[in-house]
Structure formats: C-alpha cells, structure tokens
Design an enzyme around this catalytic site. Structure first.
Site, PDB file in Angstrom:
ATOM      1  N   THR A  71      14.948  17.457 -20.204  1.00 24.58           N
ATOM      2  CA  THR A  71      15.670  18.526 -20.898  1.00 24.58           C
ATOM      3  C   THR A  71      17.104  18.631 -20.408  1.00 24.58           C
ATOM      4  O   THR A  71      18.043  18.741 -21.211  1.00 24.58           O
ATOM      5  CB  THR A  71      14.944  19.872 -20.705  1.00 24.58           C
ATOM      6  OG1 THR A  71      13.659  19.802 -21.324  1.00 24.58           O
ATOM      7  CG2 THR A  71      15.738  21.014 -21.325  1.00 24.58           C
ATOM      8  N   GLN A 160       9.292   9.581 -23.152  1.00 29.11           N
ATOM      9  CA  GLN A 160       7.870   9.357 -23.392  1.00 29.11           C
ATOM     10  C   GLN A 160       7.434   7.914 -23.145  1.00 29.11           C
ATOM     11  O   GLN A 160       6.447   7.695 -22.442  1.00 29.11           O
ATOM     12  CB  GLN A 160       7.513   9.764 -24.818  1.00 29.11           C
ATOM     13  CG  GLN A 160       6.026   9.955 -25.026  1.00 29.11           C
ATOM     14  CD  GLN A 160       5.477  11.106 -24.195  1.00 29.11           C
ATOM     15  OE1 GLN A 160       5.850  12.241 -24.363  1.00 29.11           O
ATOM     16  NE2 GLN A 160       4.585  10.806 -23.272  1.00 29.11           N
ATOM     17  N   SER A 176      12.363  10.389 -17.696  1.00 29.82           N
ATOM     18  CA  SER A 176      11.746  11.452 -16.908  1.00 29.82           C
ATOM     19  C   SER A 176      10.619  10.879 -16.076  1.00 29.82           C
ATOM     20  O   SER A 176       9.936   9.945 -16.496  1.00 29.82           O
ATOM     21  CB  SER A 176      11.215  12.544 -17.848  1.00 29.82           C
ATOM     22  OG  SER A 176      10.630  13.600 -17.129  1.00 29.82           O
ATOM     23  N   HIS A 178       7.795  12.614 -14.663  1.00 32.48           N
ATOM     24  CA  HIS A 178       6.435  13.148 -14.709  1.00 32.48           C
ATOM     25  C   HIS A 178       5.610  12.604 -15.871  1.00 32.48           C
ATOM     26  O   HIS A 178       4.402  12.843 -15.935  1.00 32.48           O
ATOM     27  CB  HIS A 178       6.467  14.675 -14.766  1.00 32.48           C
ATOM     28  CG  HIS A 178       6.818  15.257 -16.094  1.00 32.48           C
ATOM     29  ND1 HIS A 178       5.865  15.755 -16.960  1.00 32.48           N
ATOM     30  CD2 HIS A 178       8.006  15.427 -16.719  1.00 32.48           C
ATOM     31  CE1 HIS A 178       6.457  16.210 -18.048  1.00 32.48           C
ATOM     32  NE2 HIS A 178       7.754  16.019 -17.939  1.00 32.48           N
ATOM     33  N   THR A 211      22.251  20.550  -5.135  1.00 34.26           N
ATOM     34  CA  THR A 211      21.820  19.644  -4.067  1.00 34.26           C
ATOM     35  C   THR A 211      20.913  18.552  -4.626  1.00 34.26           C
ATOM     36  O   THR A 211      19.982  18.829  -5.387  1.00 34.26           O
ATOM     37  CB  THR A 211      21.063  20.430  -2.983  1.00 34.26           C
ATOM     38  OG1 THR A 211      21.932  21.441  -2.455  1.00 34.26           O
ATOM     39  CG2 THR A 211      20.608  19.513  -1.862  1.00 34.26           C
ATOM     40  N   CYS A 292       5.996  21.646 -25.063  1.00 36.09           N
ATOM     41  CA  CYS A 292       7.089  22.605 -25.135  1.00 36.09           C
ATOM     42  C   CYS A 292       7.008  23.486 -26.373  1.00 36.09           C
ATOM     43  O   CYS A 292       7.719  24.480 -26.484  1.00 36.09           O
ATOM     44  CB  CYS A 292       8.436  21.877 -25.113  1.00 36.09           C
ATOM     45  SG  CYS A 292       8.737  20.989 -23.576  1.00 36.09           S
TER      46      CYS A 292
END
Length: 347
Positions: A71, A160, A176, A178, A211, A292
């Site tokens: 995102t 994806q 991404s 995860h 950070t 989502c």
C-alpha cells in the site's frame, strides 16, 4: 487450530521457518541503520546486504526503496511520480484506487484482460501483473511495449504473484513480503530511475521517512530466497476447477491464463457470506475477494468491472493456495462445498 485448513494465502500466508530465524538474528543488530557510530554502521551494512539480496532474488538491477508494504509503495509511486497524468486499470487493488482517486480508468473485458487501446499518453499507468481476486495474468510484454510507445510510465503491482512470476519490464514495481512467507509490514517499490520520483525527505535516499526496518528487510530477503516450486499447484487448482464445475459452480475468468494459486468461484443463488460461514464452521478458511475489501458490504469492484452484476459478485468466494497446500485439503474443501451446494439447491 492445527486441524483447520487455510486456503486464504492471497490475503497473507504463514511466515516461513527460515524467515522467522532470519528476523530473530536481525534483531541482534538493534542499532538504527542511520546512526553514524559503529553499531549503526553495522546495522546499515546488514540493511544494504538485505536490499541487495532482495534485488538479486527478483532479478532487478535498478533502484529499490524499502517501504512498509504494498500500500505504501503504491501511494509513493502514484503521488510522487514526475509525470502529470494518472490512469489505473479497473481491476487494480483497492489501495491503488485509493492512492489515485481521480485517475482515469482503463476498462477490462469479461475475462479480466485490460484494454490497452484506451491507455493514455504521458501518464503514469497502473496495471497489475496478476489479479489478487481472480488470478488473471496480464500480458507483460504487450503492456510494457504499448505504455512506453505512448510516452507513459508503467506502475506494475506485482505484490500478489512475486512468489512465482518474474518481475515485468516496468518503470515502477510494487512488491510485498507477507504474500510469500515473509514478515508483514515490509515491502518495496522497485524503481528503474529515481529521477522518475520526487523525493519527500528522510531515509531511503530521501524517498521514504522513518527508521529503516532491518529485521523486516532481512526477513523479506529470506522469504524470496526460500521460494520453492509451485508446479504442483497447477494440478491442485485444476482439481478445484473440476470439482466446483461438477457441483454446479461457476469459475471466474475460466478462459484466462491465471495464477495457479488463486481462483474465484460463484455458487449461484448463495451469498458468499453464507458460504464463508459454512466453510469456517467446517474448519476451512477462504475469503470473499481481497482482504482489504472483503469486510465491506459492497460487491467486488473487480468482478463488476468484468461485467458481473452486484448480485452475482456477492455470490463469489476466493480460494488461494500455497506450496504447503495438499491434495487432502483440496478434497476436503470440495466435499464441504459440494455438500453445501446440494443442500442449497434442495431447499
């Protein structure tokens, strides 16, 4: 929970053992990578090592900005790209649509394929590599050639399918961790040339404040390096398709080339919510589209863009697999879903 069957890997997938180990080791380097002292420099070196490993695993030779996830990567690209226009395909993820609410829409056909004939000139054009709800794979080469011929830039959402497809020849690419067994809260924006983006200050060469997440980056690298074969998923998805069709269900985008690990199915006359409850009570986790948006009452924007009515779209569930998915789990899903479909027809 060990006896439950998890078939919602497109939402998120379990963190791999190799990733947990890598993240735990990275926590030993607790210093801030932006600090100038010896501890900070050691953490910075480890961060850059992880960045290099991520790029190598993806076959990417250009820039990579670490982010908090897909995102943030989408928002960074769509708000900071140094090109005036914005256009997104009608089947993009909700996060892409939210980042560019006034963008022009590129329509898709009934099988979920984008209509490149309506792609605009001189714009940042967001077209995903594969859809997270239907699994439909877009034609990489044709998209890249067409967009660049128009003098536009291509933003490719590859969050994806990063586990099993090569990154496309795009200008900006969203990935991404995860979705492929990595830790949540870490992603990246692959950038062909940083001059395409306006900096915002802070870390990541001035393109992302905050950070740096060294444990997350290390886990992301480990997840990519641990990617295994997904060839057996082709057979599992084929068995799913056959079983659903035999039970009177419909396969979304059946005639398109699809990711082997994602499929959406409609049970006519039965709301997705009822199907999810039945399956959950039987110990099987699936979803009704993107995580989502599946918690909302609105029908899937992806399905309606493909020509499905609101009523039809509300009858569709998504089943998504991982390398750990077994034949027994698929057969158990089909047993429960078929039995439920027969009861609904008899009611």
């Amino acid at each position: 929970m060990s006896d439950r069957i998890y078939l919602d890997h497109a939402a998120t997938t379990p963190v791999l053992p190799e990733v947990r180990e890598a993240v735990a080791e990275a926590y030993a380097r607790w210093a801030n990578p932006s600090s100038p002292h010896a501890e900070g420099r050691a953490a910075k070196a480890a961060l850059e090592d992880a960045r290099g490993r991520i790029k190598a695993a993806l076959g990417w030779e250009h820039e990579l900005i670490l982010t908090g996830g897909a995102t943030e990567s989408a928002t960074l690209a769509l708000t900071q790209a140094r090109i005036e226009g914005r256009a997104i395909s009608a089947v993009e993820h909700d996060s892409v649509r939210r980042a560019a609410p006034h963008a022009a829409t590129i329509r898709v056909d009934a099988e979920g394929m984008v209509d490149l004939a309506v792609a605009p000139q001189g714009a940042l054009i967001a077209i995903q590599t594969a859809n997270s709800e239907t699994g439909v794979i877009q034609p990489f080469e044709a998209i890249g050639a067409t967009i660049h011929d128009l003098g536009s830039l291509w933003l490719a959402d590859a969050a994806q399918p990063a586990a099993n497809l090569r990154v496309p020849d795009a200008d900006l690419i969203i990935v991404s961790a995860h979705k492929l067994g990595g830790p949540p809260g870490i992603g990246a924006l692959l950038v062909r040339d940083l001059a395409m983006l306006a900096p915002i200050g802070g870390q990541e060469k001035g393109y992302r404040g905050g950070t740096e997440n060294l444990p997350g980056a290390t886990g992301f690298a480990a997840a990519l390096e641990a990617r295994g074969s997904r060839e057996h998923l082709v057979g599992l998805r084929r068995r799913l398709d056959e079983g659903v069709r035999a039970a009177g269900g419909e396969i979304v985008a059946e005639n398109s080339i699809r990711l082997p690990e994602i499929a959406s199915y409609r049970l006519p006359g039965t709301a997705a919510a009822a199907q999810l409850i039945e399956l959950d009570m039987a110990g099987i986790a699936v979803s009704a589209g993107s995580a989502c948006s599946s918690g909302t009452l609105k029908p899937s924007a992806v399905l309606t863009a493909m020509g499905w009515s609101d009523e039809q779209a509300r009858e569709v569930i998504r089943v998504s697999l991982a390398p750990s998915t077994t034949v027994r789990e698929i057969e158990r899903f089909l047993e429960i879903w078929t039995r439920f479909a027969e009861r609904r027809r008899a009611a």
